[in-house]
Design a protein around this motif. Structure first.
Motif, PDB file in Angstrom:
ATOM      1  N   ASP A   1      96.282 -60.341   4.540  1.00 24.31           N
ATOM      2  CA  ASP A   1      96.923 -59.102   4.105  1.00 24.31           C
ATOM      3  C   ASP A   1      97.386 -58.539   5.364  1.00 24.31           C
ATOM      4  O   ASP A   1      98.256 -57.610   5.009  1.00 24.31           O
TER       5      ASP A   1
ATOM      6  N   THR B   1      99.308 -56.006   0.378  1.00 18.73           N
ATOM      7  CA  THR B   1      99.411 -56.296  -0.983  1.00 18.73           C
ATOM      8  C   THR B   1     100.404 -57.613  -1.658  1.00 18.73           C
ATOM      9  O   THR B   1     101.105 -57.965  -0.738  1.00 18.73           O
TER      10      THR B   1
ATOM     11  N   ILE C   1      99.187 -51.349   2.390  1.00 16.93           N
ATOM     12  CA  ILE C   1      97.671 -51.249   2.322  1.00 16.93           C
ATOM     13  C   ILE C   1      97.366 -50.354   3.633  1.00 16.93           C
ATOM     14  O   ILE C   1      96.739 -49.376   3.794  1.00 16.93           O
TER      15      ILE C   1
ATOM     16  N   ARG D   1      91.366 -57.666  -0.766  1.00 19.11           N
ATOM     17  CA  ARG D   1      92.050 -56.381  -0.937  1.00 19.11           C
ATOM     18  C   ARG D   1      91.182 -55.301  -1.358  1.00 19.11           C
ATOM     19  O   ARG D   1      91.088 -54.216  -0.770  1.00 19.11           O
TER      20      ARG D   1
END
Length: 303
Positions: free
Chosen positions: A8, A12, A111, A132
């Motif tokens: 990531d 996301t 993020i 996440r």
């Protein structure tokens, strides 16, 4: 929208049918400046850590989006909309925050941008997964989703799941930071052999021109992007199989790990909307069906 576990960069899920327009990026940058000024004023009056109280005082919540239909995007009139944007307007209004300021960025920056306080909440239909959940916290998902492929008309390589793609040695593509990267790797692909494209529009173009054999995305974004194509089609939606188990993803609003009170207040509202049927009425105009409504929880998906 969905990005691969472990890949990531704090990002996301999934997925853009329409690229972020220049206007949306300029609007986002302007919003950051304005919201930053509001934040400074709010923080001088509200104890640090009470994000909900601060946002109520500011009257504005900065919403990170990725310019992807149907989650959060700029429509033909140049206005921000999408299921997540419209849902945010309703819920934050009920929490005492009158104005929603969408801030457009790349999906992979959502993020990191949230954790560096470039915006207050992410509403990009982000898939909730274990990796996440080590970086952020999620509200319970507003939808569940299967995957689908963009392939050439007639599906000449007979591709219906990730294992089919690997066995056929299909040239495989998906989006930046999409969960589908990890699903392809689980099927046997080496990550370096996966073609990474900006979004579904780029994926459609790549399939139509023969640069790739298949582009993987969510079933909803795939069926929307192929509607007007004469050279490509979407496959039937399917549940990804990982280690012999079928996996159904769910997407939800994303919060900083310190903002549990804000997340909990948001959850109260979204559960009321689920119970009354209002949530489906909000999402339906953006292509969601009752099959995509869900009782999954963030706790289940994080695990």
């Amino acid at each position: 929208m969905a990005s691969p576990p472990g890949n990531d960069s704090g990002s996301t899920t999934r997925r853009s049918i329409q690229p972020i327009r220049r206007r949306s990026l300029l609007f986002g940058a302007a919003g950051l400046g304005a919201a930053g000024a509001l934040g400074a004023a709010g923080c001088s009056r509200i104890p640090t850590g009470d994000t909900l109280a601060r946002l109520k005082t500011q009257g504005t919540v900065r919403l990170g989006i990725a310019g992807e239909q149907p989650y959060g995007f700029v429509d033909k009139n140049g206005d921000f909309t999408g299921e997540a944007v419209e849902l945010a307007k309703i819920i934050f209004k009920r929490l005492g925050i009158d104005h929603v300021q969408p801030v457009a960025t790349d999906f992979g920056s959502l993020i990191p941008g949230l954790n560096s306080q470039q915006f207050d909440v992410v509403s990009a239909g982000m898939y909730i997964n274990h990796d996440r959940c080590q970086q952020v916290i999620f509200a319970d998902p507003e939808y569940q989703m299967l995957d689908a492929f963009i392939v050439r008309k007639g599906n000449p390589k007979n591709l219906h799941n990730y294992q089919d793609c690997y066995r056929a040695k299909a040239k495989f593509a998906t989006g930046t930071a999409y969960a589908e990267i990890a699903y392809a790797v689980a099927a046997g692909y080496k990550e370096k052999d996966i073609v990474i494209l900006q979004d579904q529009v780029a994926g459609l173009n790549a399939v139509e021109t023969g640069r790739v054999d298949v582009f993987a995305g969510t079933s909803l974004t795939v069926r929307e992007v192929v509607k007007k194509s004469h050279r490509a089609e979407g496959t039937k939606a399917f549940a990804t199989t990982i280690d012999g188990k079928k996996k159904i993803d769910g997407g939800g609003f994303t919060f900083r790990r310190t903002d549990t009170s804000l997340r909990d207040a948001f959850n109260v509202q979204i559960h009321k909307m689920k119970k009354s049927g209002e949530l489906f009425r909000v999402l339906q105009p953006f292509g969601f069906t009752k099959a995509e409504m869900t009782t999954l929880t963030a706790k289940e998906l994080c695990a």
